[in-house]
Design a protein around this motif. Structure first.
Motif, PDB file in Angstrom:
ATOM      1  N   GLN A 179       9.348  -0.563   0.244  1.00 39.23           N
ATOM      2  CA  GLN A 179       8.829   0.488   0.427  1.00 39.23           C
ATOM      3  C   GLN A 179       9.712   2.136   0.671  1.00 39.23           C
ATOM      4  OE1 GLN A 179      10.385   1.273   4.945  1.00 39.23           O
ATOM      5  NE2 GLN A 179       8.545   1.325   5.165  1.00 39.23           N
ATOM      6  N   ILE A 180       8.659   2.884  -0.533  1.00 38.76           N
ATOM      7  CA  ILE A 180       9.492   3.568  -1.147  1.00 38.76           C
ATOM      8  C   ILE A 180       9.159   4.975  -0.154  1.00 38.76           C
ATOM      9  CG2 ILE A 180       9.305   5.019  -3.129  1.00 38.76           C
ATOM     10  CD1 ILE A 180       7.824   2.365  -4.014  1.00 38.76           C
ATOM     11  N   ALA A 181       9.767   6.132  -0.138  1.00 42.19           N
ATOM     12  CA  ALA A 181       9.817   6.850   0.320  1.00 42.19           C
ATOM     13  C   ALA A 181       9.531   8.041  -1.326  1.00 42.19           C
ATOM     14  CB  ALA A 181      10.363   7.779   0.921  1.00 42.19           C
ATOM     15  N   ILE A 182       8.653   9.512  -0.886  1.00 46.45           N
ATOM     16  CA  ILE A 182       8.121  10.228  -1.556  1.00 46.45           C
ATOM     17  C   ILE A 182       8.286  11.735  -1.567  1.00 46.45           C
ATOM     18  CG2 ILE A 182       6.624  11.204  -4.033  1.00 46.45           C
ATOM     19  CD1 ILE A 182       6.165   8.844  -4.271  1.00 46.45           C
ATOM     20  N   ILE A 183       9.789  12.228  -2.005  1.00 47.93           N
ATOM     21  CA  ILE A 183       9.178  13.958  -0.712  1.00 47.93           C
ATOM     22  C   ILE A 183       9.335  14.889  -1.984  1.00 47.93           C
ATOM     23  CG2 ILE A 183      11.199  14.991  -0.465  1.00 47.93           C
ATOM     24  CD1 ILE A 183      12.139  12.012   0.828  1.00 47.93           C
ATOM     25  N   GLY A 184       8.315  15.279  -1.635  1.00 44.12           N
ATOM     26  CA  GLY A 184       7.938  16.768  -2.669  1.00 44.12           C
ATOM     27  C   GLY A 184       6.285  15.910  -3.003  1.00 44.12           C
ATOM     28  N   LEU A 185       5.554  16.431  -2.712  1.00 45.90           N
ATOM     29  CA  LEU A 185       3.616  15.570  -3.450  1.00 45.90           C
ATOM     30  C   LEU A 185       2.793  17.090  -3.834  1.00 45.90           C
ATOM     31  CD1 LEU A 185       3.156  14.385   0.316  1.00 45.90           C
ATOM     32  CD2 LEU A 185       4.174  13.584  -2.038  1.00 45.90           C
ATOM     33  N   GLY A 186       3.927  17.912  -4.745  1.00 38.70           N
ATOM     34  CA  GLY A 186       2.991  18.478  -5.510  1.00 38.70           C
ATOM     35  C   GLY A 186       2.416  17.732  -7.192  1.00 38.70           C
ATOM     36  N   ASN A 187       1.950  18.056  -8.717  1.00 36.52           N
ATOM     37  CA  ASN A 187       1.303  16.712  -9.024  1.00 36.52           C
ATOM     38  C   ASN A 187       2.797  15.397  -8.971  1.00 36.52           C
ATOM     39  OD1 ASN A 187      -1.196  17.982  -9.709  1.00 36.52           O
ATOM     40  ND2 ASN A 187       0.251  19.555 -11.568  1.00 36.52           N
ATOM     41  N   PHE A 188       3.357  15.557  -9.757  1.00 35.56           N
ATOM     42  CA  PHE A 188       4.467  14.194 -10.110  1.00 35.56           C
ATOM     43  C   PHE A 188       4.322  13.733  -9.216  1.00 35.56           C
ATOM     44  CE2 PHE A 188       6.895  11.941 -11.979  1.00 35.56           C
ATOM     45  CZ  PHE A 188       8.596  11.815 -11.327  1.00 35.56           C
ATOM     46  N   GLY A 189       4.521  14.221  -6.892  1.00 33.83           N
ATOM     47  CA  GLY A 189       5.207  13.017  -6.733  1.00 33.83           C
ATOM     48  C   GLY A 189       3.171  12.615  -5.593  1.00 33.83           C
ATOM     49  N   VAL A 235       3.854   2.739   0.943  1.00 32.64           N
ATOM     50  CA  VAL A 235       4.608   4.334   0.465  1.00 32.64           C
ATOM     51  C   VAL A 235       4.057   5.509   1.007  1.00 32.64           C
ATOM     52  CG1 VAL A 235       4.345   6.471  -1.373  1.00 32.64           C
ATOM     53  CG2 VAL A 235       3.833   4.329  -2.033  1.00 32.64           C
ATOM     54  N   ILE A 236       5.159   5.976   2.186  1.00 36.37           N
ATOM     55  CA  ILE A 236       5.404   7.554   2.642  1.00 36.37           C
ATOM     56  C   ILE A 236       5.841   8.292   1.889  1.00 36.37           C
ATOM     57  CG2 ILE A 236       7.929   6.898   3.265  1.00 36.37           C
ATOM     58  CD1 ILE A 236       7.127   8.056   6.268  1.00 36.37           C
ATOM     59  N   GLY A 237       4.911   9.470   2.283  1.00 33.43           N
ATOM     60  CA  GLY A 237       5.332  10.496   1.167  1.00 33.43           C
ATOM     61  C   GLY A 237       5.114  12.112   2.709  1.00 33.43           C
ATOM     62  N   LEU A 238       6.934  12.789   1.912  1.00 31.49           N
ATOM     63  CA  LEU A 238       6.865  14.409   2.635  1.00 31.49           C
ATOM     64  C   LEU A 238       6.628  15.086   2.448  1.00 31.49           C
ATOM     65  CD1 LEU A 238       8.427  12.073   4.354  1.00 31.49           C
ATOM     66  CD2 LEU A 238      10.173  13.546   4.583  1.00 31.49           C
ATOM     67  N   ASP A 239       6.491  16.156   2.479  1.00 33.25           N
ATOM     68  CA  ASP A 239       6.078  17.353   2.348  1.00 33.25           C
ATOM     69  C   ASP A 239       5.898  18.843   3.239  1.00 33.25           C
ATOM     70  OD1 ASP A 239       5.088  19.817   0.568  1.00 33.25           O
ATOM     71  OD2 ASP A 239       4.810  18.849  -1.319  1.00 33.25           O
ATOM     72  N   VAL A 240       6.493  20.068   2.611  1.00 28.89           N
ATOM     73  CA  VAL A 240       6.473  21.247   3.946  1.00 28.89           C
ATOM     74  C   VAL A 240       5.137  21.482   4.264  1.00 28.89           C
ATOM     75  CG1 VAL A 240       8.818  21.646   3.945  1.00 28.89           C
ATOM     76  CG2 VAL A 240       8.105  22.223   2.275  1.00 28.89           C
ATOM     77  N   GLY A 282       3.064   8.733  -5.713  1.00 24.77           N
ATOM     78  CA  GLY A 282       2.563   8.063  -4.592  1.00 24.77           C
ATOM     79  C   GLY A 282       1.189   7.034  -4.833  1.00 24.77           C
ATOM     80  N   ARG A 283      -0.404   7.564  -5.710  1.00 26.18           N
ATOM     81  CA  ARG A 283      -1.591   6.812  -5.616  1.00 26.18           C
ATOM     82  C   ARG A 283      -1.277   5.448  -6.251  1.00 26.18           C
ATOM     83  NH1 ARG A 283      -4.952  10.978  -8.077  1.00 26.18           N
ATOM     84  NH2 ARG A 283      -6.563   9.578  -7.771  1.00 26.18           N
ATOM     85  N   GLU A 284      -0.111   5.701  -7.112  1.00 28.34           N
ATOM     86  CA  GLU A 284      -0.593   5.237  -7.635  1.00 28.34           C
ATOM     87  C   GLU A 284       0.496   3.606  -7.249  1.00 28.34           C
ATOM     88  OE1 GLU A 284       0.317   3.816 -12.875  1.00 28.34           O
ATOM     89  OE2 GLU A 284       0.108   5.415 -12.396  1.00 28.34           O
ATOM     90  N   LEU A 285       1.560   3.421  -7.227  1.00 26.88           N
ATOM     91  CA  LEU A 285       2.505   2.949  -6.247  1.00 26.88           C
ATOM     92  C   LEU A 285       1.778   2.555  -4.977  1.00 26.88           C
ATOM     93  CD1 LEU A 285       6.054   4.795  -6.384  1.00 26.88           C
ATOM     94  CD2 LEU A 285       5.537   2.547  -7.688  1.00 26.88           C
ATOM     95  N   TYR A 286       1.207   3.290  -4.242  1.00 27.56           N
ATOM     96  CA  TYR A 286      -0.118   2.445  -3.190  1.00 27.56           C
ATOM     97  C   TYR A 286      -0.833   1.235  -3.763  1.00 27.56           C
ATOM     98  CZ  TYR A 286      -2.279   2.501   1.182  1.00 27.56           C
ATOM     99  OH  TYR A 286      -3.214   2.233   2.053  1.00 27.56           O
ATOM    100  N   SER A 287      -1.136   1.871  -5.160  1.00 22.96           N
ATOM    101  CA  SER A 287      -2.368   1.220  -5.315  1.00 22.96           C
ATOM    102  C   SER A 287      -2.134   0.074  -6.171  1.00 22.96           C
ATOM    103  CB  SER A 287      -2.976   0.984  -6.558  1.00 22.96           C
ATOM    104  OG  SER A 287      -2.360   2.029  -7.895  1.00 22.96           O
ATOM    105  N   LYS A 288      -0.622  -0.145  -6.216  1.00 23.88           N
ATOM    106  CA  LYS A 288       0.364  -1.360  -6.504  1.00 23.88           C
ATOM    107  C   LYS A 288       1.014  -2.477  -5.744  1.00 23.88           C
ATOM    108  CE  LYS A 288       2.174   0.231 -11.315  1.00 23.88           C
ATOM    109  NZ  LYS A 288       1.021  -0.237 -12.140  1.00 23.88           N
TER     110      LYS A 288
END
Ligand SMILES: Nc1ncnc2c1ncn2[C@@H]1O[C@H](COP(=O)(O)OP(=O)(O)OP(=O)(O)O)[C@@H](O)[C@H]1O
Ligand SMILES: Nc1ncnc2c1ncn2[C@@H]1O[C@H](COP(=O)(O)OP(=O)(O)OP(=O)(O)O)[C@@H](O)[C@H]1O
Lengths: 219, 219
Positions: A3-13, A27-32, A17-23
């Motif tokens: 389980q991986i959390a990604i905080i901030g979903l700009g380009n990098f996040g 993946v849980i992502g957070l952004d304001v 996120g997409r690549e880890l999910y496809s692997k």
């Protein structure tokens, strides 16, 4: 580690996120920002609109249970620092954070970030080298299955010369560098007569499969 | 190639400018923001407050005379596209541009950018692989003097087996991959009995000095 959390979903996040999910990771992502969360909603396990500087919010979302968290907040240095601080306080074993400057990176390390990323600085360095050396490729032609690996404490290989171990022909692995001695000094492209020591860290190029094979035979 | 223009002095442009200047290039940097220009003023040849979407400004600053221009404008996609367009119109031979998305990158190529950079996407890809493979280093421990080079048309090496050429011991160079055939198929870690063909592209790891040495002996 699932389980991986990604905080901030700009380009990098977003890309991460997409690549880890496809692997196959959860993946849980957070952004304001609502629209940013919307954009990635169907491409990872879960995407939530949230302010990661609020510890209660992180707890309520179960972020404390993840194995790895990546703080991919860019321009807001304070949010990046506070978020990293909370994540380590919550006991997350591994926290990777993106830094905007050397100072920012040092602060993040001081508050517990396990690894700091400097995407712009690293790309600038790599491009500067390629501009100076037009024949140079700064990357390994990136093939899905190949990579550069570290082999620590190669006990079963120690005492033998590389020529004798013949890793290239036996496993399809190249020894591209060795870190040895108390100083952890790096020797690139060791010669065939180099004798492996037990405390060496061997830096190897090979496929995942070849590495598994070698690890099985040597540990 | 001596004169380089860097448009946009965010993190990436800033680090790139400083590093190229320290390597002896004549670097002129442009940015719309006064404080950003101030920050880098003493670390490159020249730093000017300017809007790069204005062609007259670019002409007046002599940007048309540079050998290479790097468009390091981030979030303002339109400014990045317009700037790239002007730079190619002004006849600058090589223009490298940073892209925010696949679409942005394709547009930049379409209007003439010679190379597109995807820093966030590339780092996300490299980190995702390392998360999946914790023993993996996604980079070559980056040593100033070493790099990965392409050797095209290795005529003097052709017809011989790698074992015979013995580049590792003769020059301190490793052949980490070879692209061969009409398909330009990539073979990683070729074996010692691989016979080099005249049309192969050899991907080599070695120091600058070793590469010069090899080039001298083989061309
Ligand atoms: N406190 C916060 N909580 C959650 N998300 C945040 C917070 N602060 C900033 N973010 C988000 O982090 C994301 C990335 O930040 P920003 O766009 O500033 O950085 P960036 O370096 O330009 O990103 P990238 O290079 O990855 O595109 C943004 O989408 C932003 O909304
Ligand atoms: N038309 C323009 N002319 C000159 N400079 C510009 C123009 N538009 C934007 N810039 C500059 O480009 C720089 C980089 O852009 P920005 O900060 O949006 O991108 P970024 O991707 O966050 O940068 P980095 O990741 O390199 O820090 C900024 O300092 C900005 O002032």
């Amino acid at each position: 580690m699932r389980q991986i959390a990604i905080i901030g979903l700009g380009n990098f996040g977003y890309y991460l996120g997409r690549e880890l999910y496809s692997k196959g990771f959860d993946v849980i992502g957070l952004d304001v920002q609502q629209e940013v969360v919307q954009k990635v909603k169907n491409e990872i396990s879960e995407a939530v609109v949230a302010d990661s500087t609020d510890k209660d919010t992180l707890m309520a979302l179960g972020i404390g249970q993840v194995d790895l968290a990546v703080v991919a907040i860019g321009t807001n240095m304070l949010a990046s620092i506070i978020t990293t601080f909370h994540l380590k306080e919550m006991g997350i074993k591994r926290v990777i954070a993106k830094a905007l400057s050397e100072a920012h990176g040092q602060i993040l390390s001081r508050i517990g970030a396990n690894e700091i990323l400097f995407p712009e600085r690293d790309l600038a360095h790599s491009l500067a080298r390629r501009i100076q050396n037009p024949n140079m490729l700064e990357y390994l032609p990136s093939i899905q299955d190949y990579g550069i690996f570290e082999l620590i404490h190669p006990r079963k290989l120690s005492g033998k010369a590389l020529r004798e171990l013949d890793l290239t022909n036996q496993y399809g692995i190249q020894v591209i560098a060795i870190r040895s001695g108390a100083e952890k000094e790096l020797t690139f492209i060791p010669r065939a007569d180099y004798i492996v020591k037990e405390n060496d860290v061997m830096i190897l190029l090979g496929s995942n499969q070849a590495m598994d094979h070698l690890l099985k035979d040597t540990t």
